[in-house]
Design an enzyme around this catalytic site. Structure first.
Site, PDB file in Angstrom:
ATOM      1  N   GLU A  91      44.814  46.248  34.475  1.00  0.00           N
ATOM      2  CA  GLU A  91      44.160  45.728  33.269  1.00  0.00           C
ATOM      3  C   GLU A  91      43.276  46.786  32.618  1.00  0.00           C
ATOM      4  O   GLU A  91      42.501  47.475  33.300  1.00  0.00           O
ATOM      5  CB  GLU A  91      43.316  44.478  33.642  1.00  0.00           C
ATOM      6  N   GLU A 123      41.862  39.862  42.985  1.00  0.00           N
ATOM      7  CA  GLU A 123      41.333  40.983  42.204  1.00  0.00           C
ATOM      8  C   GLU A 123      40.582  41.977  43.075  1.00  0.00           C
ATOM      9  O   GLU A 123      39.866  41.579  43.992  1.00  0.00           O
ATOM     10  CB  GLU A 123      40.310  40.443  41.200  1.00  0.00           C
ATOM     11  N   ASP A 153      42.709  32.732  36.535  1.00  0.00           N
ATOM     12  CA  ASP A 153      41.363  32.150  36.500  1.00  0.00           C
ATOM     13  C   ASP A 153      40.753  32.293  35.104  1.00  0.00           C
ATOM     14  O   ASP A 153      39.658  31.790  34.838  1.00  0.00           O
ATOM     15  CB  ASP A 153      40.459  32.739  37.592  1.00  0.00           C
TER      16      ASP A 153
HETATM   17  O1  KIV Z   1      43.246  35.240  34.837  1.00  0.00           O
HETATM   18  C1  KIV Z   1      44.079  35.848  34.171  1.00  0.00           C
HETATM   19  O2  KIV Z   1      44.571  35.368  33.148  1.00  0.00           O
HETATM   20  C2  KIV Z   1      44.473  37.169  34.623  1.00  0.00           C
HETATM   21  C3  KIV Z   1      45.265  38.005  33.673  1.00  0.00           C
HETATM   22  C4  KIV Z   1      44.326  38.700  32.776  1.00  0.00           C
HETATM   23  C5  KIV Z   1      46.150  38.943  34.386  1.00  0.00           C
HETATM   24  O3  KIV Z   1      44.130  37.576  35.682  1.00  0.00           O
END
Ligand code: KIV
Length: 278
Positions: free
Chosen positions: A182, A114, A44
């Site tokens: 992260e 997430e 996202d």
């Molecule tokens: O949206 C994204 O690019 C991510 C990465 C930071 C893992 O979730």
């Protein structure tokens, strides 16, 4: 054929580092796939880097579907994961299932969600028990930027690290096949990675994660609104695009583009007819 979840998980057992990159369009997906990346994520993050929104929370399901379809057409070998956007998985378990199915139908092999909560654990169980592979995402979770108070390193002490480990174990037990970690100290992500059966994929998580992910626009040097400390820039596509566009404008203005080689020509007889036309 695309890599299977089992193959990705075996990489952890074999000690082979797992490579992951994001992609948002057909041609980038095709080239990073040909380069041999193990997994491709339609993150996202596309909200910011491809669509120019302020936050990742600004993107919805309809947009994620369009981009997942485009990327999917370019991917032959990598496992393709699509992010579940903000509010597509937080409200209702059945709605979440429908949204995950839409991303799978768009070409993804798995979805990523997430964060952590009792509700989310229940939802992940529901999805994984019904055949939808789920990747978790802990540490800094961009959707929660407002409650986290900005881009802050997570797991900064032993207690916080143990809390994240407990969350990661819950995600593993709920059926997640891998977890993104992260923005956390390398010792924290090492501690967590060593205690999980499933692979961890780091972004700003140091070298001890089982794999690494980068936002492809950061790697390529194409997005300049924000440059994270952890991102390694391998190229400067921004400069390449700027220079190429300037050269094009100059060529058009000076009348040297298009050349004869880049043009189509009428037959000589037809040219004569046009010249004699009164
Ligand atoms: O949206 C994204 O690019 C991510 C990465 C930071 C893992 O979730």
């Amino acid at each position: 054929m695309r890599k299977s979840i089992q193959k990705i998980q075996n990489f952890k057992k074999e000690g082979k580092k797992i490579t992951v990159l994001t992609a948002y369009d057909y041609s980038t997906a095709k080239y990073i796939d040909q380069a041999g990346v193990d997994m491709i994520l339609v993150g996202d993050s596309l909200a910011q880097v491809a669509l120019g929104y302020e936050n990742t929370t600004d993107i919805g399901m309809d947009e994620m579907i369009v981009f997942t379809k485009a990327v999917s057409r370019g991917v032959e070998n990598a496992l393709l994961i699509a992010d579940m956007p903000f509010m597509s998985f937080q409200i209702d378990k059945n709605e979440t299932m429908k949204n995950a199915c839409k991303l799978i139908k768009a070409g993804a092999n798995a979805v990523k969600m997430e964060g952590i909560s009792d509700y989310l654990i229940d939802t992940i169980k529901h999805l994984t028990q019904n055949g939808i592979p789920v990747m978790g995402h802990l540490g800094f979770t961009p959707m929660s930027i407002n409650s986290l108070g900005g881009h802050k390193i997570q797991g900064k002490d032993a207690d916080r690290t143990i809390d994240i480990l407990k969350d990661a174990l819950r995600l593993q037990n709920a059926g997640c096949f891998a977890i993104v970690l992260e923005l956390m100290p390398l010792q924290s992500s090492q501690f967590i990675s060593q205690r999980l059966r499933i692979p961890t994929i780091g972004i700003g998580g140091g070298k001890f994660c089982d794999g690494q992910v980068l936002v492809s626009d950061d790697m390529l040097g194409k997005y300049d609104r924000f440059k994270p400390k952890f991102a390694r820039q391998y190229s400067s596509l921004k400069d390449i695009i700027l220079n190429v566009a300037k050269a094009y404008c100059q060529d058009v203005e000076n009348g040297v583009f298009p050349s004869i080689k880049e043009s189509f020509s009428l037959d000589i007889k037809e040219i004569e007819k046009l010249e004699n036309y009164r």
